[in-house]
Design a protein around this motif. Structure first.
Motif, PDB file in Angstrom:
ATOM      1  N   GLY A  59       0.776  -1.238   0.000  1.00  0.00           N
ATOM      2  CA  GLY A  59       0.000   0.000   0.000  1.00  0.00           C
ATOM      3  C   GLY A  59       0.804   1.283   0.000  1.00  0.00           C
ATOM      4  N   ASP A  60       2.139   1.177   0.053  1.00  0.00           N
ATOM      5  CA  ASP A  60       2.996   2.359   0.170  1.00  0.00           C
ATOM      6  C   ASP A  60       3.756   2.573  -1.142  1.00  0.00           C
ATOM      7  N   LEU A  61       3.205   3.376  -2.035  1.00  0.00           N
ATOM      8  CA  LEU A  61       3.852   3.615  -3.329  1.00  0.00           C
ATOM      9  C   LEU A  61       5.165   4.377  -3.181  1.00  0.00           C
ATOM     10  N   ALA A  62       5.244   5.266  -2.203  1.00  0.00           N
ATOM     11  CA  ALA A  62       6.475   6.038  -2.011  1.00  0.00           C
ATOM     12  C   ALA A  62       7.647   5.126  -1.665  1.00  0.00           C
ATOM     13  N   ALA A  63       7.385   4.120  -0.826  1.00  0.00           N
ATOM     14  CA  ALA A  63       8.449   3.182  -0.453  1.00  0.00           C
ATOM     15  C   ALA A  63       8.918   2.390  -1.662  1.00  0.00           C
ATOM     16  N   VAL A  64       7.984   1.964  -2.503  1.00  0.00           N
ATOM     17  CA  VAL A  64       8.359   1.223  -3.715  1.00  0.00           C
ATOM     18  C   VAL A  64       9.131   2.122  -4.672  1.00  0.00           C
ATOM     19  N   SER A  65       8.690   3.356  -4.817  1.00  0.00           N
ATOM     20  CA  SER A  65       9.379   4.292  -5.709  1.00  0.00           C
ATOM     21  C   SER A  65      10.829   4.483  -5.294  1.00  0.00           C
ATOM     22  N   ALA A  66      11.066   4.643  -4.002  1.00  0.00           N
ATOM     23  CA  ALA A  66      12.434   4.811  -3.508  1.00  0.00           C
ATOM     24  C   ALA A  66      13.265   3.559  -3.742  1.00  0.00           C
ATOM     25  N   LEU A  67      12.638   2.395  -3.568  1.00  0.00           N
ATOM     26  CA  LEU A  67      13.341   1.122  -3.753  1.00  0.00           C
ATOM     27  C   LEU A  67      13.744   0.930  -5.212  1.00  0.00           C
ATOM     28  N   LEU A  68      12.826   1.203  -6.111  1.00  0.00           N
ATOM     29  CA  LEU A  68      13.105   0.978  -7.533  1.00  0.00           C
ATOM     30  C   LEU A  68      14.079   2.007  -8.098  1.00  0.00           C
ATOM     31  N   ALA A  69      14.116   3.174  -7.505  1.00  0.00           N
ATOM     32  CA  ALA A  69      15.004   4.228  -8.002  1.00  0.00           C
ATOM     33  C   ALA A  69      16.471   3.850  -7.888  1.00  0.00           C
ATOM     34  N   GLU A  70      16.785   2.879  -7.035  1.00  0.00           N
ATOM     35  CA  GLU A  70      18.179   2.449  -6.878  1.00  0.00           C
ATOM     36  C   GLU A  70      18.670   1.667  -8.090  1.00  0.00           C
ATOM     37  N   GLY A  71      17.756   1.177  -8.927  1.00  0.00           N
ATOM     38  CA  GLY A  71      18.139   0.554 -10.184  1.00  0.00           C
ATOM     39  C   GLY A  71      18.675  -0.853 -10.099  1.00  0.00           C
ATOM     40  N   GLN A  72      18.465  -1.535  -8.969  1.00  0.00           N
ATOM     41  CA  GLN A  72      18.993  -2.884  -8.803  1.00  0.00           C
ATOM     42  C   GLN A  72      17.909  -3.963  -8.738  1.00  0.00           C
ATOM     43  N   VAL A  73      16.649  -3.553  -8.730  1.00  0.00           N
ATOM     44  CA  VAL A  73      15.551  -4.505  -8.554  1.00  0.00           C
ATOM     45  C   VAL A  73      15.145  -5.105  -9.896  1.00  0.00           C
ATOM     46  N   ALA A  74      15.126  -6.438  -9.945  1.00  0.00           N
ATOM     47  CA  ALA A  74      14.707  -7.154 -11.155  1.00  0.00           C
ATOM     48  C   ALA A  74      13.197  -7.290 -11.225  1.00  0.00           C
ATOM     49  N   CYS A  75      12.588  -7.610 -10.085  1.00  0.00           N
ATOM     50  CA  CYS A  75      11.142  -7.826 -10.101  1.00  0.00           C
ATOM     51  C   CYS A  75      10.527  -7.424  -8.772  1.00  0.00           C
ATOM     52  N   LEU A  76       9.254  -7.080  -8.867  1.00  0.00           N
ATOM     53  CA  LEU A  76       8.419  -6.775  -7.714  1.00  0.00           C
ATOM     54  C   LEU A  76       7.375  -7.882  -7.655  1.00  0.00           C
ATOM     55  N   ILE A  77       7.319  -8.623  -6.546  1.00  0.00           N
ATOM     56  CA  ILE A  77       6.370  -9.729  -6.454  1.00  0.00           C
ATOM     57  C   ILE A  77       5.475  -9.534  -5.240  1.00  0.00           C
ATOM     58  N   LEU A  78       4.178  -9.715  -5.461  1.00  0.00           N
ATOM     59  CA  LEU A  78       3.201  -9.540  -4.381  1.00  0.00           C
ATOM     60  C   LEU A  78       1.889 -10.197  -4.763  1.00  0.00           C
ATOM     61  N   GLU A  79       1.051 -10.427  -3.739  1.00  0.00           N
ATOM     62  CA  GLU A  79      -0.348 -10.739  -3.968  1.00  0.00           C
ATOM     63  C   GLU A  79      -1.063  -9.412  -4.189  1.00  0.00           C
ATOM     64  N   ALA A  80      -1.876  -9.337  -5.231  1.00  0.00           N
ATOM     65  CA  ALA A  80      -2.533  -8.075  -5.548  1.00  0.00           C
ATOM     66  C   ALA A  80      -3.422  -7.602  -4.401  1.00  0.00           C
ATOM     67  N   ALA A  81      -3.972  -8.540  -3.646  1.00  0.00           N
ATOM     68  CA  ALA A  81      -4.819  -8.208  -2.502  1.00  0.00           C
ATOM     69  C   ALA A  81      -4.814  -9.378  -1.538  1.00  0.00           C
ATOM     70  N   THR A  82      -5.113  -9.090  -0.275  1.00  0.00           N
ATOM     71  CA  THR A  82      -5.235 -10.162   0.725  1.00  0.00           C
ATOM     72  C   THR A  82      -6.544  -9.981   1.484  1.00  0.00           C
ATOM     73  N   ARG A  83      -6.508  -9.306   2.617  1.00  0.00           N
ATOM     74  CA  ARG A  83      -7.714  -9.176   3.445  1.00  0.00           C
ATOM     75  C   ARG A  83      -8.704  -8.152   2.907  1.00  0.00           C
ATOM     76  N   THR A  84      -8.175  -7.110   2.286  1.00  0.00           N
ATOM     77  CA  THR A  84      -9.038  -6.051   1.775  1.00  0.00           C
ATOM     78  C   THR A  84      -8.644  -5.730   0.338  1.00  0.00           C
ATOM     79  N   ASP A  85      -9.507  -5.000  -0.350  1.00  0.00           N
ATOM     80  CA  ASP A  85      -9.154  -4.540  -1.686  1.00  0.00           C
ATOM     81  C   ASP A  85      -7.978  -3.572  -1.604  1.00  0.00           C
ATOM     82  N   PRO A  86      -7.210  -3.454  -2.680  1.00  0.00           N
ATOM     83  CA  PRO A  86      -6.073  -2.524  -2.669  1.00  0.00           C
ATOM     84  C   PRO A  86      -6.543  -1.082  -2.483  1.00  0.00           C
TER      85      PRO A  86
END
Length: 434
Positions: free
Chosen positions: A177-204
């Motif tokens: 649920g935290d797009l800012a955290a993902v943005s900072a992570l991907l900006a480092e340029g070392q991530v090959a893939c982002l893996i997650l369940e699209a939803a669990t207990r509640t809708d995104p």
């Protein structure tokens, strides 16, 4: 209830099988002491243990048996295929049929490759993403419980023994649920893939999945949806079909075979073809399994897909779950434990929380609750429904839960669940020590 034969079988299992089960989540330690039934057989939503006790079952096969045990259409398809042979030196024509049927049901994918376990295909997705991007890091959602039995994921759990630090350092996590955290992570340029369940207990959260899609596209990162649970439970086309966001790769299993071993890696053609023979670039070892395309398992998958589409199974699962959730919440409120016995999740994928007087999750109160359910003829680590349940089954379950809630209230008033536990508390699946 008599558990004599189950106790004997459990002892024998521990003597022969490490942990006494082939999946930690099915372990004897997940059930109240002396009340871990060893199953003899099942039909529909009912199972019987070796002592002859009958139960209504929830969470069947760790959510894999969504149509109920021994579903006639699935059994018939498997039986017909077994008489024709199950594995050959070349692909069976059934592999064409099964792939076409899968891609028609999950139209957001362009190619598919079958395997046996969820871990097979999630790890293949990771390998493919690393090969396609040339980057080392895997970013997984740290708020979600399970992705694989392979080192890249197990290193992040409470059971990381045996995994080198070099491997551990190649997996990073991000909060859901935290797009800012993902943005900072991907900006480092070392991530090959982002893996997650699209939803669990509640809708995104609104815009979250769309935001992930945009970030992954911008940074050249492969977006992977783990649809092991959401696949066929959220909709016939999975979470991606429901929410309208298309990942680069997605992985399916569990409900796909209704208990038969089959999983699937699906996704964009240009990525999937890296593991093929028609591309002139360096080949990627994607998936090469002896049993990945056993014909009886593919026949089961096609029967499941047909049944889901023809009978609207996803909608039925939601309707059954909604009836159950409403009933449980009502009896919990009547007993004065609505703040302690809590039903959570999507109607098709319900879990329950057991909270102590301070509102914290409690293994002791979970033990008390599970014990009362089992005594009432209901077994399951969750309230995840199968389509084989009837309205009468749901009503009976609610009656059992009502009695369990009355006992729960007594324990809360005494501020001590111990007299109702019957022994040691049930334990978390992932833990460092026994």
């Amino acid at each position: 209830m008599d558990f004599t034969r189950s106790r004997e079988a459990n002892k024998r299992l521990h003597d022969l099988v490490p942990g006494g089960a082939h999946t930690y989540a099915k372990g004897e330690d997940q059930y109240p002491e002396g009340m871990a039934p060893v199953i003899s057989h099942g039909r529909g939503a009912h199972v019987w243990d070796v002592d002859g006790n009958e139960y209504l079952e929830y969470g069947s096969g760790l959510r894999s048996v969504s149509l109920g045990h021994a579903h006639p259409r699935v059994v018939e398809a498997v039986r017909a295929q077994l008489s024709l042979g199950s594995n050959f030196v070349r692909p069976s024509v059934l592999e064409v049929d099964a792939a076409a049927r899968f891609l028609a049901t999950v139209p957001t994918a362009e190619m598919v490759k079958f395997a046996k376990n969820g871990s097979d295909v999630t790890t293949a997705a990771v390998r493919l993403a690393r090969a396609a991007t040339g980057r080392p890091l895997v970013a997984l959602c740290g708020d979600q419980p399970f992705f694989s039995t392979d080192d890249w994921f197990v290193a992040t759990t409470g059971m990381p023994a045996g995994i080198p630090a070099e491997t551990t350092d190649l997996t990073v996590t991000f909060p859901y649920g935290d797009l800012a955290a993902v943005s900072a992570l991907l900006a480092e340029g070392q991530v090959a893939c982002l893996i997650l369940e699209a939803a669990t207990r509640t809708d995104p959260p609104p815009g979250y999945l769309e935001g992930l899609r945009e970030l992954c596209t911008r940074h050249g990162v492969v977006l992977v949806f783990d649809e092991m649970i959401t696949g066929f439970r959220w909709s016939e086309a999975g979470a991606q079909g429901l929410y309208g966001v298309t990942p680069d790769l997605s992985t399916f299993g569990k409900a796909l075979g209704n208990g038969f071993a089959v999983s699937a890696l699906a996704g964009r053609r240009d990525l999937m073809e890296l593991g093929g023979l028609r591309d002139t670039r360096e080949r990627v070892f994607l998936l090469s399994t002896t049993h990945g395309a056993e014909t009886h398992a593919l026949a089961a998958a096609m029967a499941v897909l047909d049944t889901y589409v023809a009978e609207g199974i996803a909608a039925r699962l939601h309707a059954l779950g909604a009836r159950l959730a409403a009933g449980v919440r009502a009896v919990a409120a009547d007993a004065g434990v609505a703040d302690h016995v809590v039903v959570r999740g999507r109607d098709s994928n319900l879990v329950f929380g057991t909270l102590d007087p301070s509102g914290r999750p409690s293994q002791e109160y979970r033990t008390l609750f599970l014990r009362q359910l089992i005594t009432g003829g209901v077994i399951g680590p969750s309230f995840v429904v199968s389509s084989a349940l009837t309205d009468a089954d749901i009503d009976r379950t609610v009656e059992v839960v009502a009695r369990a809630c009355a006992v729960y209230r007594e324990a809360l008033d005494a501020d001590d669940p111990t007299p109702w536990m019957g022994g040691r508390p049930v334990k978390p699946v992932f833990r460092r020590f026994a």
